[in-house]
Design a protein around this motif. Structure first.
Motif: not given
Length: 216
Positions: A19, A22-23, A26-27, A151, A155
């Motif tokens: 998760a 995935e987030n 998206k960012s 994260a 990114r």
């Protein structure tokens, strides 16, 4: 990665890294002005995409420098002084990646073997001899830093991909920008652009090795 003779505390609960990834992806799309990856060509000019992606990379690099350092220092504490099961998974790492991260922090060499001892007391003693700093509230800090660093890495990886695509597009007609101009526009060193262009060319089957060029 448990070892006989070592007494471990409660197994750590791993964050939901699927998760988180995935987030994070998206960012990146949002920061680049995209709703979906397939919008790349239609919605964003490559010179704009280049700048936006480079900004995401810089921000991610800054976050990784902080969070991954915090993760590794608290992770080392939990390995040497308060042994816990599930460290690698909770860090979002493979067993090999975990060993590399810990060895890099402790020895400055990711391939250096980790200490092989048979008791908590000996493990703590080795940690002290190696200069591993105790970390107060290590578990809390570890479980906070690990997902943030993860994260940021996701990114960065995604932004680098789109930056590579922008570099390739700007290198071709109708733009035909040289590496110097692209680097200046992105605010990065020229060597970064050379590397990204080559990677994108290989991905699209456009790369011609220097040896092949010299024979032509």
């Amino acid at each position: 990665m448990s070892k006989a003779g070592i007494k471990y505390g409660k197994r750590l609960t791993s964050p939901d890294y699927a998760a988180i990834a995935e987030n994070a992806e998206k960012s990146v799309l949002k920061a680049l002005g995209l709703e979906r990856p397939e919008d790349l060509v239609a919605k964003v000019r490559p010179e704009d995409l280049l700048v936006r992606a480079a900004d995401v990379v810089r921000q991610a690099d800054a976050e990784m420098a902080v969070h991954l350092d915090d993760r590794d220092r608290s992770m080392a504490h939990l390995w040497f002084y308060e042994p816990r099961l599930g460290l690698a998974r909770a860090a979002g790492l493979t067993i090999v990646g975990f060993r590399h991260a810990l060895a890099r922090l402790v020895y400055g060499n990711k391939t250096h073997p980790l200490p092989d001892v048979d008791s908590n007391e000996e493990l703590a003693r080795v940690g002290e001899e190696l200069g591993v700093e105790p970390v107060e509230d290590a578990e809390e800090k570890f479980l906070k830093a690990a997902p943030l660093g993860y994260a940021a890495r996701i990114r960065r990886d995604k932004a680098v991909y789109y930056m590579q695509e922008a570099v390739l597009a700007l290198s071709q007609p109708p733009y035909e920008w040289g590496p110097e101009k692209i680097a200046e526009h992105a605010g990065v060193e020229r060597k970064v652009i050379y590397k990204q262009r080559t990677t994108a060319q290989k991905r699209h089957g456009l790369h011609v090795p220097r040896s092949a060029k010299s024979k032509a």
